[in-house]
Design a protein around this motif. Structure first.
Motif, PDB file in Angstrom:
ATOM      1  N   THR A  74      -3.938  11.173  -8.098  1.00 53.28           N
ATOM      2  CA  THR A  74      -2.520  10.871  -8.298  1.00 53.28           C
ATOM      3  C   THR A  74      -2.178  11.186  -9.746  1.00 53.28           C
ATOM      4  OG1 THR A  74      -2.566   9.106  -6.644  1.00 53.28           O
ATOM      5  CG2 THR A  74      -0.752   9.077  -8.221  1.00 53.28           C
ATOM      6  N   GLU A 100     -11.448   1.835 -12.621  1.00 54.30           N
ATOM      7  CA  GLU A 100     -10.107   1.254 -12.502  1.00 54.30           C
ATOM      8  C   GLU A 100      -9.314   1.468 -13.786  1.00 54.30           C
ATOM      9  OE1 GLU A 100      -9.587  -2.462 -10.526  1.00 54.30           O
ATOM     10  OE2 GLU A 100     -11.595  -2.416  -9.674  1.00 54.30           O
ATOM     11  N   ARG A 106      -2.116   4.646  -7.860  1.00 59.92           N
ATOM     12  CA  ARG A 106      -1.912   5.437  -6.655  1.00 59.92           C
ATOM     13  C   ARG A 106      -0.560   5.135  -6.034  1.00 59.92           C
ATOM     14  NH1 ARG A 106      -1.815   4.441  -1.627  1.00 59.92           N
ATOM     15  NH2 ARG A 106      -2.554   2.300  -1.881  1.00 59.92           N
ATOM     16  N   ARG A 107      -0.128   3.887  -6.102  1.00 56.47           N
ATOM     17  CA  ARG A 107       1.143   3.501  -5.493  1.00 56.47           C
ATOM     18  C   ARG A 107       2.335   3.755  -6.419  1.00 56.47           C
ATOM     19  NH1 ARG A 107       0.122  -2.541  -3.979  1.00 56.47           N
ATOM     20  NH2 ARG A 107      -1.513  -2.363  -5.532  1.00 56.47           N
ATOM     21  N   ASN A 162       3.459   4.129  -1.447  1.00 50.82           N
ATOM     22  CA  ASN A 162       3.769   4.509  -2.832  1.00 50.82           C
ATOM     23  C   ASN A 162       5.232   4.905  -2.949  1.00 50.82           C
ATOM     24  OD1 ASN A 162       4.195   7.342  -2.386  1.00 50.82           O
ATOM     25  ND2 ASN A 162       1.995   7.714  -2.507  1.00 50.82           N
ATOM     26  N   SER A 172      -7.896   3.366  -9.169  1.00 51.27           N
ATOM     27  CA  SER A 172      -6.757   2.519  -9.539  1.00 51.27           C
ATOM     28  C   SER A 172      -5.740   2.522  -8.420  1.00 51.27           C
ATOM     29  CB  SER A 172      -6.107   3.017 -10.838  1.00 51.27           C
ATOM     30  OG  SER A 172      -4.944   2.245 -11.113  1.00 51.27           O
ATOM     31  N   ASP A 173      -5.734   1.475  -7.635  1.00 51.47           N
ATOM     32  CA  ASP A 173      -4.817   1.389  -6.510  1.00 51.47           C
ATOM     33  C   ASP A 173      -3.376   1.255  -6.987  1.00 51.47           C
ATOM     34  OD1 ASP A 173      -4.446   1.168  -3.580  1.00 51.47           O
ATOM     35  OD2 ASP A 173      -3.705  -0.821  -4.078  1.00 51.47           O
ATOM     36  N   GLY A 183       0.762  -1.241   0.000  1.00 52.52           N
ATOM     37  CA  GLY A 183       0.000   0.000   0.000  1.00 52.52           C
ATOM     38  C   GLY A 183       0.789   1.285   0.000  1.00 52.52           C
ATOM     39  N   ASP A 219      -8.924   7.326  -6.801  1.00 49.28           N
ATOM     40  CA  ASP A 219      -8.856   6.159  -5.929  1.00 49.28           C
ATOM     41  C   ASP A 219      -9.281   4.866  -6.628  1.00 49.28           C
ATOM     42  OD1 ASP A 219      -7.920   7.638  -3.827  1.00 49.28           O
ATOM     43  OD2 ASP A 219      -9.897   8.008  -2.955  1.00 49.28           O
ATOM     44  N   THR A 229       0.507  13.878  -5.866  1.00 48.71           N
ATOM     45  CA  THR A 229      -0.916  13.919  -5.520  1.00 48.71           C
ATOM     46  C   THR A 229      -1.439  15.344  -5.556  1.00 48.71           C
ATOM     47  OG1 THR A 229      -0.255  13.930  -3.173  1.00 48.71           O
ATOM     48  CG2 THR A 229      -0.926  11.813  -4.134  1.00 48.71           C
ATOM     49  N   THR A 264      -4.414  -4.869 -13.519  1.00 46.80           N
ATOM     50  CA  THR A 264      -5.774  -5.320 -13.233  1.00 46.80           C
ATOM     51  C   THR A 264      -6.519  -5.746 -14.487  1.00 46.80           C
ATOM     52  OG1 THR A 264      -7.805  -4.712 -12.062  1.00 46.80           O
ATOM     53  CG2 THR A 264      -6.807  -3.017 -13.417  1.00 46.80           C
TER      54      THR A 264
END
Length: 529
Positions: free
Chosen positions: A492, A426, A369-370, A303, A365-366, A301, A363, A514, A398
């Protein structure tokens, strides 16, 4: 702390395990309800795949204190690999698709809580008794963020190497005690003043050990002979021998440089700042998630910027090698009116710079974000380490039902699944400005790059006396099928710049950054016009 002799590992672990199978006594195992023969067999099954030679990390762990090669009393109840990784029979049956019971990477990663629980099962009664209240735990670090039991030397346990681990995050302390960088090698280890497994301050640790970190260099009883100290100070130094006193009673805030002397540990929102773009070399999301030393916290989690903020120039130099320019600074500014988000990009460079691009995600696309732009860059893209000539474009993990493997390209999900991912947000949005073209380009990135009309973006660009200025106005209305920018959202983004002689992946790129309209824990905030 003694280091296990590496020669032990180079003697085949298979032989050690075989010997254990022959000589292990059932008495030692039955005391804990575990058959030592079965324990050795479980680890031997793991070695069928994971012992790939003398350099395999299994040698270090099984020959060390976390292994099963000690005396029978010490090894009572030990199972070997399952002690940390849990029961992994399903993984053994299908190792390409099923993770171990508890994985620490590089391909799979269990939750922070699941990983820590394996360690706490043995260590919670000792050094980690306060871990559940520790600042490190609350900041989403796990035991293996700092410790590596699969190496011959767990660096954080050795005084001369401990600082290299701690300053990965605590960058302001790279300058050493009192900022005397020329004697960093003589500094005491961090753990002489700080307890990384607890919530307590340095003062509590120093009460326990008599200010050992300070006494490492300073002897308060000799201060009058060495320094021009006053009689009052000499009396205080004598009082220091009392068990309820520490050096911090008088000397506060002088051991390290100020926190703001190094890169900020968390973002400080501004409407405009210089962003250092760096040459990324062959770094891609596959390497970042599997082989990069920081892959573990990244998968859990964190980044890229949380560890590397302020290190862009150094990373660019490392990656660039003989490349002409390792970094390109770009001034990035944000403002807004009632209808548009206004982004201004300014940089010094030649008139034949090719293009500048921004990639955006919310948020939804995790992965983005990382990892920012790196989330869409993979080893099977053109020019990358596993380019197989298929001209694969940028994509997000994904979107794949199968990762690329040797001899097998990655396989996208079916159309219905991709449609669901798009509807769930996503995806990421790509803006590109070709500096020799009159209009911007816009695309969605999921299973690939899907270009669309850029009606939502207006541009104004100019080149004057060695400076490029590009202003993008992104509509906040009528954004059906595109990313929605709202006052309550957090976004992001990444910035990439192509010069005339560095096409494709040979560009300069930013860490993930961000943005929010409020400036709440983001790098940038939107200035309202």
């Amino acid at each position: 702390m003694a280091i296990a002799d590496k020669a032990r590992g180079e003697t085949s672990i298979r032989f050690v395990l075989g010997a254990l199978l022959l000589v292990a006594t059932t008495t030692a195992g039955s005391a804990q309800g575990v058959d030592p023969d079965a324990a050795s067999a479980e680890s031997a099954a793991c070695l069928g795949c994971h012992d790939f030679g003398p350099d395999s990390p299994v040698h270090a762990v099984l020959a060390g204190s976390h292994g099963i090669s000690g005396d029978s009393a010490a090894m009572a109840g030990r199972r070997g690999c399952p002690d940390c990784h849990g029961d992994s029979a399903a993984h053994a049956d299908d190792p390409s698709n099923v993770s171990p019971g508890v994985s620490f990477g590089p391909r799979w990663t269990a939750t922070s809580a699941a990983q820590d629980q394996r360690c706490l099962a043995c260590h919670e009664d000792g050094v980690a008794r306060n871990w559940r209240h520790a600042l490190h735990m609350f900041n989403n670090l796990t035991c293996v963020t700092c410790h590596d039991v699969h190496s011959w030397e767990d660096k954080v346990l050795f005084e001369e190497q401990q600082t290299t681990v701690c300053t990965t995050c605590h960058k302001a302390q790279k300058a050493g005690i009192h900022g005397l960088e020329n004697i960093v090698s003589e500094n005491p280890p961090c753990s002489q003043c700080h307890n990384p497994h607890d919530h307590e301050s340095a003062e509590s640790e120093m009460l326990d050990n008599g200010s050992a970190g300070c006494v490492h260099c300073h002897d308060p009883t000799e201060a009058p002979a060495i320094y021009s100290t006053s009689p009052k100070a000499n009396n205080y130094h004598q009082v220091m021998s009392q068990p309820d006193r520490t050096c911090l009673d008088c000397h506060k805030g002088i051991a390290h440089l100020a926190t703001d002397a190094g890169p900020a540990a968390s973002p400080q929102a501004v409407a405009s700042r210089k962003v250092t773009l760096f040459y990324p070399g062959m770094a891609d999301s596959d390497w970042l998630l599997q082989d990069h030393p920081g892959s573990q916290p990244l998968r859990q989690g964190r980044n890229c910027a949380q560890c590397h903020r302020g290190e862009e120039a150094a990373m660019g130099e490392i990656q660039a090698g003989g490349f002409e320019q390792a970094t390109r600074p770009v001034q990035v500014s944000f403002s807004a009116d009632n209808d548009s988000l206004v982004v201004t990009l300014q940089w010094r460079g030649p008139e034949n710079d090719a293009d500048i691009a921004m990639m955006w995600g919310d948020d939804g696309s995790d992965a983005f974000r990382r990892g920012g732009c790196f989330a869409a860059c993979h080893s099977d893209l053109p020019g990358m380490s596993r380019d197989s000539g298929l001209q694969t474009g940028k994509y997000l993990w994904t979107s794949r039902q199968q990762e690329h493997r040797i001899g097998q390209p990655s396989q996208p999900r079916d159309a219905a699944a991709l449609e669901q991912l798009m509807a769930a947000g996503e995806f990421v949005e790509l803006w590109r400005v070709r500096l020799d073209a009159p209009q911007a380009e816009m695309a969605s990135v999921l299973e690939g790059v899907s270009w669309r009309t850029a009606d939502l973006i207006q541009i104004n660009k100019s080149y004057d006396r060695g400076w490029w200025t590009v202003v993008l106005r992104r509509s906040l209305r009528n954004t059906d099928g595109a990313l929605s920018f709202t006052p309550a959202g957090k976004y992001t983004f990444g910035v990439a710049l192509h010069g005339a002689g560095n096409p494709g992946g040979q560009h300069w790129v930013s860490l993930p950054l961000t943005l929010s309209f409020s400036g709440d824990e983001t790098d940038f905030e939107v200035e309202q016009e």
